[in-house]
Design a protein around this motif. Structure first.
Motif, PDB file in Angstrom:
ATOM      1  N   ARG A  40       0.841  -1.187   0.000  1.00  0.00           N
ATOM      2  CA  ARG A  40       0.000   0.000   0.000  1.00  0.00           C
ATOM      3  C   ARG A  40       0.881   1.244   0.000  1.00  0.00           C
ATOM      4  N   GLN A  41       0.309   2.314  -0.498  1.00  0.00           N
ATOM      5  CA  GLN A  41       1.023   3.586  -0.540  1.00  0.00           C
ATOM      6  C   GLN A  41       0.065   4.705  -0.202  1.00  0.00           C
ATOM      7  N   ALA A  42       0.357   5.372   0.897  1.00  0.00           N
ATOM      8  CA  ALA A  42      -0.438   6.522   1.313  1.00  0.00           C
ATOM      9  C   ALA A  42       0.150   7.778   0.678  1.00  0.00           C
ATOM     10  N   PRO A  43      -0.659   8.828   0.528  1.00  0.00           N
ATOM     11  CA  PRO A  43      -0.153  10.063  -0.076  1.00  0.00           C
ATOM     12  C   PRO A  43       1.070  10.592   0.666  1.00  0.00           C
ATOM     13  N   GLY A  44       2.121  10.892  -0.089  1.00  0.00           N
ATOM     14  CA  GLY A  44       3.318  11.455   0.501  1.00  0.00           C
ATOM     15  C   GLY A  44       4.218  10.455   1.191  1.00  0.00           C
ATOM     16  N   LYS A  45       3.857   9.173   1.121  1.00  0.00           N
ATOM     17  CA  LYS A  45       4.661   8.149   1.784  1.00  0.00           C
ATOM     18  C   LYS A  45       5.147   7.120   0.766  1.00  0.00           C
ATOM     19  N   GLU A  46       6.153   6.356   1.168  1.00  0.00           N
ATOM     20  CA  GLU A  46       6.659   5.309   0.299  1.00  0.00           C
ATOM     21  C   GLU A  46       5.725   4.100   0.344  1.00  0.00           C
ATOM     22  N   ARG A  47       5.803   3.313  -0.724  1.00  0.00           N
ATOM     23  CA  ARG A  47       5.015   2.087  -0.774  1.00  0.00           C
ATOM     24  C   ARG A  47       5.540   1.132   0.301  1.00  0.00           C
ATOM     25  N   ALA A  94      -5.027   4.345   1.875  1.00  0.00           N
ATOM     26  CA  ALA A  94      -3.917   4.236   0.926  1.00  0.00           C
ATOM     27  C   ALA A  94      -4.425   3.628  -0.374  1.00  0.00           C
ATOM     28  N   MET A  95      -3.570   3.687  -1.380  1.00  0.00           N
ATOM     29  CA  MET A  95      -3.785   2.896  -2.584  1.00  0.00           C
ATOM     30  C   MET A  95      -3.172   1.526  -2.303  1.00  0.00           C
ATOM     31  N   TYR A  96      -3.941   0.497  -2.528  1.00  0.00           N
ATOM     32  CA  TYR A  96      -3.488  -0.861  -2.263  1.00  0.00           C
ATOM     33  C   TYR A  96      -3.145  -1.544  -3.588  1.00  0.00           C
ATOM     34  N   GLY A 111      -3.712  -0.876  -8.794  1.00  0.00           N
ATOM     35  CA  GLY A 111      -4.087  -0.450  -7.462  1.00  0.00           C
ATOM     36  C   GLY A 111      -5.579  -0.216  -7.287  1.00  0.00           C
ATOM     37  N   THR A 112      -6.021  -0.274  -6.029  1.00  0.00           N
ATOM     38  CA  THR A 112      -7.403   0.042  -5.675  1.00  0.00           C
ATOM     39  C   THR A 112      -7.364   0.905  -4.415  1.00  0.00           C
ATOM     40  N   GLN A 113      -8.148   1.985  -4.435  1.00  0.00           N
ATOM     41  CA  GLN A 113      -8.090   2.971  -3.356  1.00  0.00           C
ATOM     42  C   GLN A 113      -8.943   2.528  -2.169  1.00  0.00           C
ATOM     43  N   VAL A 114      -8.353   2.612  -0.993  1.00  0.00           N
ATOM     44  CA  VAL A 114      -9.076   2.376   0.257  1.00  0.00           C
ATOM     45  C   VAL A 114      -9.016   3.659   1.072  1.00  0.00           C
ATOM     46  N   THR A 115     -10.176   4.165   1.448  1.00  0.00           N
ATOM     47  CA  THR A 115     -10.255   5.370   2.255  1.00  0.00           C
ATOM     48  C   THR A 115     -11.057   5.062   3.513  1.00  0.00           C
TER      49      THR A 115
END
Length: 118
Positions: A40-47, A94-96, A111-115
């Motif tokens: 997963r990768q959250a905005p502004g963070k590494e995968r 994050a985007m998973y 990817g698929t977005q999880v919020t």
């Protein structure tokens, strides 16, 4: 040609659940992967790594942040590798991504977005 497709993302409230699926095809035919990972990768963070499954042995492993809440498994009916996510937290947003390793190469999905939000 290997194609990896994730599905199942969406918006969920904290404490809720989602089930993501990862489907793999090779040259248009459904393929049952041996080694599958979820990242997963959250905005502004590494995968970051979330979980893996070796289908042949059933071996699994999880990131500490999701242990006890997420479960990776093989769905033999749909021929997918699923990630059941329970007790979701806002920090799980994050985007998973799913990837599979085949013949020494790694193939990623889009990817698929999880919020997770109230």
């Amino acid at each position: 040609q290997v194609e990896v497709v994730e599905s199942g993302g969406g918006l969920v409230q904290p404490g809720g659940s989602l089930r993501l699926s990862c489907a793999v095809s090779v040259s248009g035919f459904t393929f049952s992967p041996v080694h599958t990972n979820w990242y997963r990768q959250a905005p502004g963070k590494e995968r970051e790594f979330v979980a893996y499954l070796f289908s042949s042995s059933g071996a699994t492993n999880y990131a500490d942040s999701v242990k006890g809440r997420f479960t990776i498994s093989k769905d033999n009916v749909k021929d997918t590798v699923d990630l059941q996510m329970n007790s979701l937290k806002p920090e799980d947003t994050a985007m998973y991504y799913c990837n599979t390793v085949r013949l020494g190469n790694t193939y990623w999905g889009q990817g698929t977005q999880v919020t997770v939000s109230s």
